[in-house]
Design an enzyme around this catalytic site. Structure first.
Site, PDB file in Angstrom:
ATOM      1  N   ALA A   8       0.827  -1.221   0.000  1.00  0.00           N
ATOM      2  CA  ALA A   8       0.000   0.000   0.000  1.00  0.00           C
ATOM      3  C   ALA A   8       0.857   1.266   0.000  1.00  0.00           C
ATOM      4  O   ALA A   8       0.325   2.371  -0.112  1.00  0.00           O
ATOM      5  CB  ALA A   8      -0.921  -0.007   1.227  1.00  0.00           C
ATOM      6  N   GLY A  11       2.159   3.157  -5.731  1.00  0.00           N
ATOM      7  CA  GLY A  11       1.515   2.683  -6.953  1.00  0.00           C
ATOM      8  C   GLY A  11       0.066   2.217  -6.833  1.00  0.00           C
ATOM      9  O   GLY A  11      -0.797   2.925  -6.304  1.00  0.00           O
ATOM     10  N   ASN A  82      -1.416  -7.363  -3.587  1.00  0.00           N
ATOM     11  CA  ASN A  82      -0.828  -6.480  -4.587  1.00  0.00           C
ATOM     12  C   ASN A  82       0.699  -6.397  -4.498  1.00  0.00           C
ATOM     13  O   ASN A  82       1.369  -6.149  -5.502  1.00  0.00           O
ATOM     14  CB  ASN A  82      -1.474  -5.091  -4.405  1.00  0.00           C
ATOM     15  N   TYR A 148       9.743 -13.153 -13.946  1.00  0.00           N
ATOM     16  CA  TYR A 148       8.627 -12.274 -13.575  1.00  0.00           C
ATOM     17  C   TYR A 148       7.340 -12.810 -14.204  1.00  0.00           C
ATOM     18  O   TYR A 148       6.325 -12.994 -13.522  1.00  0.00           O
ATOM     19  CB  TYR A 148       8.886 -10.823 -14.026  1.00  0.00           C
ATOM     20  N   GLU A 184       6.022   2.864  -9.257  1.00  0.00           N
ATOM     21  CA  GLU A 184       7.465   2.684  -8.994  1.00  0.00           C
ATOM     22  C   GLU A 184       7.973   1.374  -9.623  1.00  0.00           C
ATOM     23  O   GLU A 184       9.116   0.981  -9.417  1.00  0.00           O
ATOM     24  CB  GLU A 184       7.729   2.674  -7.485  1.00  0.00           C
ATOM     25  N   PHE A 185       7.086   0.696 -10.345  1.00  0.00           N
ATOM     26  CA  PHE A 185       7.398  -0.624 -10.912  1.00  0.00           C
ATOM     27  C   PHE A 185       8.721  -0.635 -11.695  1.00  0.00           C
ATOM     28  O   PHE A 185       9.592  -1.471 -11.452  1.00  0.00           O
ATOM     29  CB  PHE A 185       6.221  -1.054 -11.806  1.00  0.00           C
TER      30      PHE A 185
HETATM   31  P1  NDP Z   1       5.186  -0.327  -7.016  1.00  0.00           P
HETATM   32  O1  NDP Z   1       6.644  -0.667  -7.013  1.00  0.00           O
HETATM   33  O2  NDP Z   1       4.795   1.093  -7.138  1.00  0.00           O
HETATM   34  O3  NDP Z   1       4.497  -0.940  -5.719  1.00  0.00           O
HETATM   35  C1  NDP Z   1       4.846  -2.185  -5.213  1.00  0.00           C
HETATM   36  C2  NDP Z   1       4.369  -2.283  -3.782  1.00  0.00           C
HETATM   37  O4  NDP Z   1       4.697  -3.585  -3.273  1.00  0.00           O
HETATM   38  C3  NDP Z   1       5.037  -1.265  -2.881  1.00  0.00           C
HETATM   39  O5  NDP Z   1       4.078  -0.716  -2.027  1.00  0.00           O
HETATM   40  C4  NDP Z   1       6.050  -2.081  -2.091  1.00  0.00           C
HETATM   41  O6  NDP Z   1       6.189  -1.528  -0.800  1.00  0.00           O
HETATM   42  C5  NDP Z   1       5.325  -3.439  -2.009  1.00  0.00           C
HETATM   43  N1  NDP Z   1       6.229  -4.553  -1.759  1.00  0.00           N
HETATM   44  C6  NDP Z   1       7.224  -5.007  -2.556  1.00  0.00           C
HETATM   45  N2  NDP Z   1       7.856  -6.030  -1.958  1.00  0.00           N
HETATM   46  C7  NDP Z   1       7.254  -6.218  -0.755  1.00  0.00           C
HETATM   47  C8  NDP Z   1       7.446  -7.119   0.326  1.00  0.00           C
HETATM   48  N3  NDP Z   1       8.420  -8.042   0.296  1.00  0.00           N
HETATM   49  N4  NDP Z   1       6.649  -7.030   1.395  1.00  0.00           N
HETATM   50  C9  NDP Z   1       5.663  -6.107   1.454  1.00  0.00           C
HETATM   51  N5  NDP Z   1       5.421  -5.223   0.463  1.00  0.00           N
HETATM   52  C10 NDP Z   1       6.217  -5.280  -0.620  1.00  0.00           C
HETATM   53  O7  NDP Z   1       4.562  -1.185  -8.205  1.00  0.00           O
HETATM   54  P2  NDP Z   1       3.049  -1.380  -8.693  1.00  0.00           P
HETATM   55  O8  NDP Z   1       2.101  -0.619  -7.866  1.00  0.00           O
HETATM   56  O9  NDP Z   1       3.043  -1.181 -10.142  1.00  0.00           O
HETATM   57  O10 NDP Z   1       2.903  -2.945  -8.434  1.00  0.00           O
HETATM   58  C11 NDP Z   1       1.878  -3.534  -7.682  1.00  0.00           C
HETATM   59  C12 NDP Z   1       1.581  -4.907  -8.255  1.00  0.00           C
HETATM   60  O11 NDP Z   1       1.070  -4.776  -9.558  1.00  0.00           O
HETATM   61  C13 NDP Z   1       2.791  -5.843  -8.352  1.00  0.00           C
HETATM   62  O12 NDP Z   1       2.395  -7.137  -7.962  1.00  0.00           O
HETATM   63  C14 NDP Z   1       3.138  -5.795  -9.838  1.00  0.00           C
HETATM   64  O13 NDP Z   1       3.786  -6.960 -10.273  1.00  0.00           O
HETATM   65  C15 NDP Z   1       1.759  -5.650 -10.437  1.00  0.00           C
HETATM   66  N6  NDP Z   1       1.717  -5.103 -11.789  1.00  0.00           N
HETATM   67  C16 NDP Z   1       2.301  -3.885 -12.079  1.00  0.00           C
HETATM   68  C17 NDP Z   1       2.250  -3.408 -13.362  1.00  0.00           C
HETATM   69  C18 NDP Z   1       2.933  -2.148 -13.755  1.00  0.00           C
HETATM   70  O14 NDP Z   1       3.239  -1.974 -14.953  1.00  0.00           O
HETATM   71  N7  NDP Z   1       3.152  -1.208 -12.871  1.00  0.00           N
HETATM   72  C19 NDP Z   1       1.520  -4.119 -14.411  1.00  0.00           C
HETATM   73  C20 NDP Z   1       1.006  -5.390 -14.008  1.00  0.00           C
HETATM   74  C21 NDP Z   1       1.071  -5.832 -12.741  1.00  0.00           C
HETATM   75  P3  NDP Z   1       7.529  -1.454   0.060  1.00  0.00           P
HETATM   76  O15 NDP Z   1       8.656  -1.228  -0.893  1.00  0.00           O
HETATM   77  O16 NDP Z   1       7.273  -0.317   0.982  1.00  0.00           O
HETATM   78  O17 NDP Z   1       7.581  -2.770   0.757  1.00  0.00           O
HETATM   79  C1  8X3 Z   2       3.985  -5.366 -15.646  1.00  0.00           C
HETATM   80  C2  8X3 Z   2       3.461  -5.188 -17.003  1.00  0.00           C
HETATM   81  O1  8X3 Z   2       4.026  -5.159 -19.452  1.00  0.00           O
HETATM   82  O2  8X3 Z   2       5.709  -4.313 -17.885  1.00  0.00           O
HETATM   83  O3  8X3 Z   2       3.496  -6.523 -15.087  1.00  0.00           O
HETATM   84  O4  8X3 Z   2       5.287  -6.689 -17.977  1.00  0.00           O
HETATM   85  S1  8X3 Z   2       4.685  -5.340 -18.139  1.00  0.00           S
END
Ligand code: NDP
Ligand code: 8X3
Length: 252
Positions: A8, A11, A82, A148, A184-185
């Site tokens: 949370a 992103g 998430n 991934y 932040e992905f």
């Molecule tokens: P962000 O990097 O912005 O957010 C990721 C979140 O996951 C952060 O809040 C981070 O918090 C948390 N996190 C990571 N590792 C851990 C851990 N070990 N324990 C607890 N929390 C953790 O990325 P997104 O919001 O984009 O990603 C969210 C989800 O959506 C992911 O599963 C990603 O694979 C998926 N997704 C993203 C896409 C994209 O293009 N952005 C597309 C498709 C799917 P903290 O670092 O504070 O722990």
């Molecule tokens: C993240 C989406 O297209 O970067 O899951 O793999 S992509």
């Protein structure tokens, strides 16, 4: 209604926290960066949320924390799995295996720990919804997406498996499978390299965390007899690669 959101602090998870909070849900905000969770908690109005510093890879802590939630946050109705990451874009024969292990430990193992810890409560109350964050990468391959994509294929199949296990209950499960979203992905994928991360979204309009959070909110608010199994969504300006061809010369 209590919604537990992993990841949370940034992103998509943060956008979910904002939407659900605005709609009157109580939120449990999970992540490793406590300072960001506290900041968000303040923004959401402290009373109706519970920020918790937790690494979802830590099995013992996941079960301990979820079993000891304060009474007012105990009855979770919605779990948004998430937390997750992509780390690196290297080909399989070059990648540092630590990156692969981190993705498997977080995206697969962390997700099943939280699910296993929360699910008995949903079943007991015979009410609730689990949202898993899959990805288009779990269906379509791309170079460097190797593990991934594998983790997100796991999430997709695990979600369908859950749907089978949950038959006969009023607990729902949805796998949300987005394409590129500007969070932040990419910064995480490229180990903090801002220039590389910014380049991913250059001259195009990616999805936003809010787009995905709204889709999640819609999935959860369907009539009681409807379960949305999977949703795949992409930016208008993202497409598919044609099969890649090696044109380095005829095979002799
Ligand atoms: P962000 O990097 O912005 O957010 C990721 C979140 O996951 C952060 O809040 C981070 O918090 C948390 N996190 C990571 N590792 C851990 C851990 N070990 N324990 C607890 N929390 C953790 O990325 P997104 O919001 O984009 O990603 C969210 C989800 O959506 C992911 O599963 C990603 O694979 C998926 N997704 C993203 C896409 C994209 O293009 N952005 C597309 C498709 C799917 P903290 O670092 O504070 O722990
Ligand atoms: C993240 C989406 O297209 O970067 O899951 O793999 S992509």
């Amino acid at each position: 209604m209590v919604v537990l959101i992993t990841g949370a602090s940034s992103g998509i998870g943060k956008a979910c926290a904002k939407i659900f909070s605005k709609k009157g849900y109580k939120t449990i905000l999970i992540g490793r960066r406590k300072n960001l969770l506290l900041k968000l908690s303040k923004e959401l109005g402290e009373k109706n949320n519970l920020p918790i510093k937790l690494d979802v890879r830590n099995k013992k802590q996941v079960f301990k924390i979820i079993s000891k939630l304060p009474n007012s946050f105990k009855k979770i109705s919605i779990l948004i799995n998430n937390a997750g990451l992509a780390w690196g874009l290297e080909p399989s024969h070059k990648v540092d295996i630590k990156k692969w292990e981190t993705m498997i430990d977080t995206n697969c193992k962390g997700l099943i720990y939280v699910t296993r810890a929360v699910l008995p409560g949903l079943i007991k109350r015979n009410k609730g919804h689990i949202i898993n964050l899959g990805s288009v990468a779990g269906t379509y391959p791309y170079a460097g997406g190797n593990v991934y994509g594998g983790t997100k294929a796991f999430v997709k199949q695990f979600s369908l498996g859950l749907k089978s296990d949950l038959l006969g209950t009023k607990v729902k499960i949805t796998n949300i499978e987005p394409g590129m979203a500007d969070t932040e992905f990419s910064l995480v994928r490229f180990s903090g390299n801002k220039k590389k991360a910014k380049n991913v979204y250059k001259n195009m309009s990616p999805l936003t965390g809010k787009d995905i959070a709204e889709t999640i909110f819609w999935s959860i608010n369907r009539p009681v007899h409807v379960n949305i199994n999977r949703i795949e969504l992409m930016p208008l300006q993202q497409g598919f690669n044609f099969f890649a061809i090696d044109r380095s010369g005829k095979i002799k």
